[in-house]
Design an enzyme around this catalytic site. Structure first.
Site, PDB file in Angstrom:
ATOM      1  CG  ASP A   1      -2.096   0.929   1.098  1.00 56.98           C
ATOM      2  OD1 ASP A   1      -3.159   0.446   0.699  1.00 56.98           O
ATOM      3  OD2 ASP A   1      -1.947   2.135   1.378  1.00 56.98           O
TER       4      ASP A   1
ATOM      5  CG  HIS B   1      -7.562   0.474  -7.000  1.00 60.43           C
ATOM      6  ND1 HIS B   1      -8.671   1.150  -6.526  1.00 60.43           N
ATOM      7  CD2 HIS B   1      -6.506   0.935  -6.266  1.00 60.43           C
ATOM      8  CE1 HIS B   1      -8.308   1.966  -5.558  1.00 60.43           C
ATOM      9  NE2 HIS B   1      -7.007   1.860  -5.376  1.00 60.43           N
TER      10      HIS B   1
END
Length: 459
Positions: A273, A367
């Site tokens: 992330d 995404h």
């Protein structure tokens, strides 16, 4: 435990700091002798303050210090530690770099915005009690700022409960913000920033109003959970006659030194992330993240706007997907975070790449494509999030996911356009639920002797 409450002049006034994403592996603390206690344990029992224990970091602790997130982006040194402690007979066991890391409370920006998010964090929203008014809010921010300054320096705040006795500050950072309705509660509606207008509704939202919004917002983070609890409890006690907690969520990240070779922690879907996040070395970083000195309103100069979203991950159906499907949904490889177009984790995503059949290598609804600045007119924000796990639902599925925290100079130019695009066509949407939301104005840092929000409340 009697922790010393008197601070030195340098600790009371602090310095502004240079911050950055670079971290170094911490040095392990010395192990206690078999069957005995360390000198540090004896020092803690004898009433040595957290501040004095910082002096035990020595060369071993200082060598592994992380470059931290406090103070300012452009001047000074953010993380500090002391070395040597001649006041303790026989010395003490050294704190590791994790415990010795100390950030500055004062500076052009509040701490907790720059640098990597710490291993443990809590996000709280509070509502002012009826009749508090502007004066009561100012008094609360004074108390909070004084307590935050002490605790971030590794010292005992007023009326300390001793929970963090013997513990270094552990990179503690405390950040304060104001919600939309705060300005109504204190009679300062005309001072409310335009950028604090309520966020638009998104079709995928399933927001719980009890866990959203709030007059006041606090972010508390550190690399030690006891230090976080101590700070949260101290601030909550200081607000007892002025504000009540509206909602609270605890989050976590990978502990310092637990892994290497990856630019960010992994989220609970197993993906790295924070790749392709804004970086302080980028020329337009400050313009994207902070309100300029001549910004409107003037009291927000050096501040930022934070959007907080509690995003539950539907881990059971996600983990049932084949790895290839997961990677196509995200547009990145799980193993190393590299884009499907090749290279390593930090290799730029080639959105124009096609395979041998002429199909986009990065699917249209992946995404990484939908959220990319190139797909959103250049819109970008500084993401600084946490994972969370709050147990299990009635059907046994995890109540877990991402505490999405992003910073920007204007959310209407950063978060909102990106979220609108995600809301319309992100393949990941089938596996997540937006369950809570908040938008807060986070003023610039407090000056020595002052408090956060002083320019607003006394302007």
């Amino acid at each position: 435990m009697n922790l010393r409450k008197t601070r030195t002049a340098s600790a009371a006034h602090g310095t502004t700091g240079t911050t950055g994403p670079t971290t170094h592996p911490p040095t392990e603390p010395a192990a206690p002798p078999p069957g005995g206690t360390t000198d540090g344990d004896r020092a803690a029992r004898s009433g040595v303050s957290r501040r004095r224990l910082l002096g035990t970091a020595g060369a071993a602790g200082a060598a592994g210090l992380a470059v931290g997130a406090g103070g300012g982006l452009l001047a000074g040194t953010g993380d500090r530690t002391a070395s040597g402690n001649p006041d303790v007979p026989g010395g003490t066991a050294p704190l590791s770099s994790v415990g010795a890391t100390r950030l500055d409370f004062h500076g052009p920006h509040q701490p907790g915005i720059l640098g990597p998010a710490r291993a443990h964090g809590e996000l709280l929203a509070l509502d002012l009690l009826p009749g508090t008014g502007r004066g009561g809010a100012a008094a609360l921010l004074r108390r909070w700022s004084r307590a935050a300054e002490a605790m971030m320096a590794g010292e005992a705040p007023d009326a300390d409960n001793g929970v963090a006795g013997g513990t270094g500050p552990s990179g503690l950072a405390i950040t304060f913000g104001f919600g939309h309705d705060f300005f109504d509660a204190v009679g300062l509606v005309d001072a409310r920033p335009r950028a604090l207008d309520p966020l638009p509704e998104f079709s995928a939202d399933a927001l719980d109003p009890e866990r959203s919004g709030g007059h006041l917002w606090i972010q508390v983070e550190a690399d030690d959970p006891t230090v976080v609890f101590h700070a949260v409890r101290t601030l909550q006690r200081a607000a007892a006659d002025t504000a009540r907690v509206r909602h609270r969520t605890a989050g976590f990240n990978r502990a310092p030194g637990a892994a290497s070779g990856e630019s960010g922690p992994r989220n609970l879907m197993g993906q790295i992330d924070g790749t392709n996040n804004l970086r302080p070395e980028q020329e337009d970083f400050a313009d994207r993240v902070f309100v300029p000195a001549d910004g409107d309103p003037a009291w927000m100069a050096g501040g930022s706007y934070v959007v907080v979203r509690r995003i539950r991950m539907l881990l059971d159906p996600w983990e049932e997907q084949p790895l290839e499907t997961q990677e196509r949904i995200l547009g990145r490889r799980r193993a190393d975070g590299a884009p499907l177009t090749g290279g390593g984790e930090t290799t730029p995503v080639d959105l124009a790449a096609v395979d041998e059949r002429g199909r986009p290598v990065i699917p249209a609804d992946a995404h990484v494509r939908v959220s990319a600045p190139e797909s959103n007119g250049g819109a970008a924000m500084l993401r600084r999030s946490y994972s969370y796990h709050d147990g299990f639902t009635g059907d046994g599925s995890p109540d877990a996911g991402l505490l999405f925290v992003c910073w920007q100079a204007d959310p209407m130019l950063a978060f909102v356009p990106v979220q609108r695009k995600l809301d319309r066509g992100d393949a990941l949407s089938a596996f997540i639920r937006h369950e809570a939301s908040g938008l807060f104005a986070v003023p610039g840092g407090a000056e020595p002797g002052g408090y956060v929000g002083q320019r607003l409340l006394e302007g």
